[in-house]
Design a protein around this motif. Structure first.
Motif, PDB file in Angstrom:
ATOM      1  N   PRO A 123      24.927  62.763  36.165  1.00 14.86           N
ATOM      2  CA  PRO A 123      24.747  64.009  36.923  1.00 14.86           C
ATOM      3  C   PRO A 123      24.213  65.133  36.030  1.00 14.86           C
ATOM      4  O   PRO A 123      24.567  65.238  34.860  1.00 14.86           O
ATOM      5  N   HIS A 124      23.308  65.920  36.582  1.00 16.36           N
ATOM      6  CA  HIS A 124      22.764  67.095  35.899  1.00 16.36           C
ATOM      7  C   HIS A 124      23.584  68.295  36.375  1.00 16.36           C
ATOM      8  O   HIS A 124      23.265  68.898  37.387  1.00 16.36           O
ATOM      9  N   TYR A 125      24.644  68.606  35.664  1.00 15.47           N
ATOM     10  CA  TYR A 125      25.536  69.663  36.124  1.00 15.47           C
ATOM     11  C   TYR A 125      24.927  71.054  36.019  1.00 15.47           C
ATOM     12  O   TYR A 125      25.355  71.972  36.690  1.00 15.47           O
ATOM     13  N   ASN A 126      23.889  71.207  35.203  1.00 14.83           N
ATOM     14  CA  ASN A 126      23.269  72.515  35.068  1.00 14.83           C
ATOM     15  C   ASN A 126      22.071  72.693  35.999  1.00 14.83           C
ATOM     16  O   ASN A 126      21.369  73.687  35.929  1.00 14.83           O
ATOM     17  N   SER A 127      21.818  71.731  36.867  1.00 15.02           N
ATOM     18  CA  SER A 127      20.711  71.853  37.811  1.00 15.02           C
ATOM     19  C   SER A 127      21.250  71.900  39.233  1.00 15.02           C
ATOM     20  O   SER A 127      22.390  71.558  39.493  1.00 15.02           O
ATOM     21  N   PHE A 158      17.517  65.818  46.620  1.00 18.97           N
ATOM     22  CA  PHE A 158      18.962  65.610  46.565  1.00 18.97           C
ATOM     23  C   PHE A 158      19.596  66.547  45.547  1.00 18.97           C
ATOM     24  O   PHE A 158      18.925  67.095  44.676  1.00 18.97           O
ATOM     25  N   LYS A 159      20.906  66.711  45.684  1.00 21.13           N
ATOM     26  CA  LYS A 159      21.685  67.494  44.723  1.00 21.13           C
ATOM     27  C   LYS A 159      21.772  66.673  43.443  1.00 21.13           C
ATOM     28  O   LYS A 159      22.265  65.543  43.454  1.00 21.13           O
ATOM     29  N   ALA A 160      21.319  67.251  42.346  1.00 21.46           N
ATOM     30  CA  ALA A 160      21.223  66.499  41.096  1.00 21.46           C
ATOM     31  C   ALA A 160      22.539  66.415  40.330  1.00 21.46           C
ATOM     32  O   ALA A 160      22.593  65.788  39.277  1.00 21.46           O
ATOM     33  N   ILE A 179      10.838  66.678  39.971  1.00 18.63           N
ATOM     34  CA  ILE A 179      10.988  68.085  39.640  1.00 18.63           C
ATOM     35  C   ILE A 179      12.473  68.385  39.682  1.00 18.63           C
ATOM     36  O   ILE A 179      13.140  68.141  40.689  1.00 18.63           O
ATOM     37  N   VAL A 180      12.993  68.889  38.564  1.00 16.51           N
ATOM     38  CA  VAL A 180      14.403  69.248  38.486  1.00 16.51           C
ATOM     39  C   VAL A 180      14.478  70.763  38.480  1.00 16.51           C
ATOM     40  O   VAL A 180      13.926  71.426  37.594  1.00 16.51           O
ATOM     41  N   LYS A 181      15.141  71.299  39.497  1.00 16.36           N
ATOM     42  CA  LYS A 181      15.267  72.756  39.655  1.00 16.36           C
ATOM     43  C   LYS A 181      16.614  73.204  39.098  1.00 16.36           C
ATOM     44  O   LYS A 181      17.643  72.604  39.391  1.00 16.36           O
TER      45      LYS A 181
END
Length: 182
Positions: A123-127, A158-160, A179-181
């Motif tokens: 999981p990308h907790y900062n995205s 989706f929620k990253a 693309i990671v926002k």
């Protein structure tokens, strides 16, 4: 790359003078104190992102204008000249085309999955979100307990902050962009 914060004070001052606004009037519009606005204009203070948003919203100018971003600044990139990162026994080839930039708030990857590739991303907790666009082949994506078979052209948002897996169980290459926002 020049530090965008070095121009903020002069841009703020220019906008204020163009609109004939006193520091007090600008303060009332933005919710930022007169003292802070004066310090920013004199380059005595480096404003936080939160303060910049208040200024751009209150003065009704774009965030990029406040940072002095040149809208005529073009950059052509040959993806083949970027050094790729290889994962999953060399079957996932990732090109970091546009690395994370705090001004844009995202990063952009061009990714190839060779046949048999499977990569699980923590999981990308900062995205906040990830956008995947499949342009060649069929990508099998699993996000938490949901699986999606994305036949090009297809996309998934989706929620990253969830574990997610990219998989190519087929015998043809898969090409997709991510693309990671933040």
């Amino acid at each position: 790359m020049t530090d965008p914060s070095s121009n903020i004070g002069s841009i703020l001052k220019r906008v204020r003078f163009e609109r004939s606004l006193s520091l007090e009037e600008a303060s009332n519009l933005t919710g930022v104190s007169k003292a802070m606005l004066g310090q920013i204009e004199r380059r005595e203070s480096n404003p936080t992102i939160s303060v910049l948003w208040k200024i751009s919203t209150g003065l009704r100018i774009s965030f990029s204008e406040l940072l002095g971003s040149d809208s005529n600044n073009y950059e052509a990139i040959s993806i083949n000249q970027i050094e790729p990162v290889c994962e999953s026994d060399g079957k996932m080839i990732l090109y970091d085309v546009f690395p994370f930039n705090p001004i844009s708030g995202f990063e952009y990857f061009f990714i190839k999955l060779l046949p048999g590739a499977k990569h699980t991303s923590t999981p990308h907790y900062n995205s906040t979100e990830e956008y995947v666009v499949v342009t060649k082949g069929t990508l099998v994506m699993t996000v938490e307990d949901q699986t999606f078979e994305l036949l090009a052209p297809a996309a998934l948002k989706f929620k990253a902050n969830k574990e997610h897996t990219y998989c190519n169980p087929y015998d043809t290459e898969v090409v997709f962009q991510s693309i990671v926002k933040y």
